[in-house]
Design a protein around this motif. Sequence first.
Motif, short mmCIF file in Angstrom:
data_model
loop_
_atom_site.label_atom_id
_atom_site.label_comp_id
_atom_site.label_asym_id
_atom_site.label_seq_id
_atom_site.Cartn_x
_atom_site.Cartn_y
_atom_site.Cartn_z
N ARG A 1 69.01 -60.43 -17.93
CA ARG A 1 67.63 -60.37 -17.49
C ARG A 1 67.42 -59.16 -16.57
NH1 ARG A 1 64.84 -64.93 -18.59
NH2 ARG A 1 63.44 -64.67 -16.83
N SER A 2 66.24 -58.58 -16.62
CA SER A 2 65.96 -57.41 -15.78
C SER A 2 65.78 -57.84 -14.33
CB SER A 2 64.71 -56.69 -16.28
OG SER A 2 63.55 -57.44 -15.98
N MET B 1 62.52 -59.87 -13.48
CA MET B 1 62.27 -61.15 -14.15
C MET B 1 62.66 -62.30 -13.21
SD MET B 1 63.93 -60.28 -17.90
CE MET B 1 63.14 -61.44 -19.00
N GLU C 1 61.26 -58.98 -28.48
CA GLU C 1 62.12 -58.56 -27.37
C GLU C 1 63.28 -57.66 -27.79
OE1 GLU C 1 63.52 -61.92 -25.16
OE2 GLU C 1 61.51 -62.53 -24.56
N GLU D 1 62.86 -55.94 -23.08
CA GLU D 1 62.57 -56.63 -21.83
C GLU D 1 63.78 -56.85 -20.94
OE1 GLU D 1 60.26 -60.15 -22.18
OE2 GLU D 1 58.76 -59.22 -23.46
N HIS D 2 64.98 -56.74 -21.50
CA HIS D 2 66.19 -57.03 -20.74
C HIS D 2 66.81 -55.77 -20.15
CE1 HIS D 2 65.84 -60.71 -23.20
NE2 HIS D 2 66.44 -61.28 -22.18
#
Length: 128
Positions: free
Chosen positions: A20-21, A24, A54, A95-96
């Motif tokens: 996960r970024s 997030m 994604e 998104e990651h």
Amino acid sequence: MLEVTCAIIFKDNHVLIAQRSANMILPLKWEFPGGKVEAGESKAACLAREIKEELSLEISIGKGLTDVIHHYSDFSLRLYPFICEYESGELNAIEHMQVKWEKIANLMAYDWAAADVPVVKELMELYQ
């Protein structure tokens, strides 16, 4: 309670994991990619849509694993994991923070989101 799907995507005896970024919820934790089920959407349709959005991948969706209900401090979710196969597409972490193909035997070396831990354990039991 949020309803969320996740894909355990197999390719060449590896599975796809995603970090996960930093911006997030649950920043920098590792997870199996997926997302929230929208109103009127099937779990399979949700999973195919989320993976396309994604990661730019097409997958085939197979059998489900055991659902996980997890209560974080500020929200609760029910996670529906599915065994999937990579079909096509160029992997793109939209998104990651990062995504990678990993051997099942190495999965416990990562800092997983708490809801994903039972999925990792079940997966390791099934495939080792």
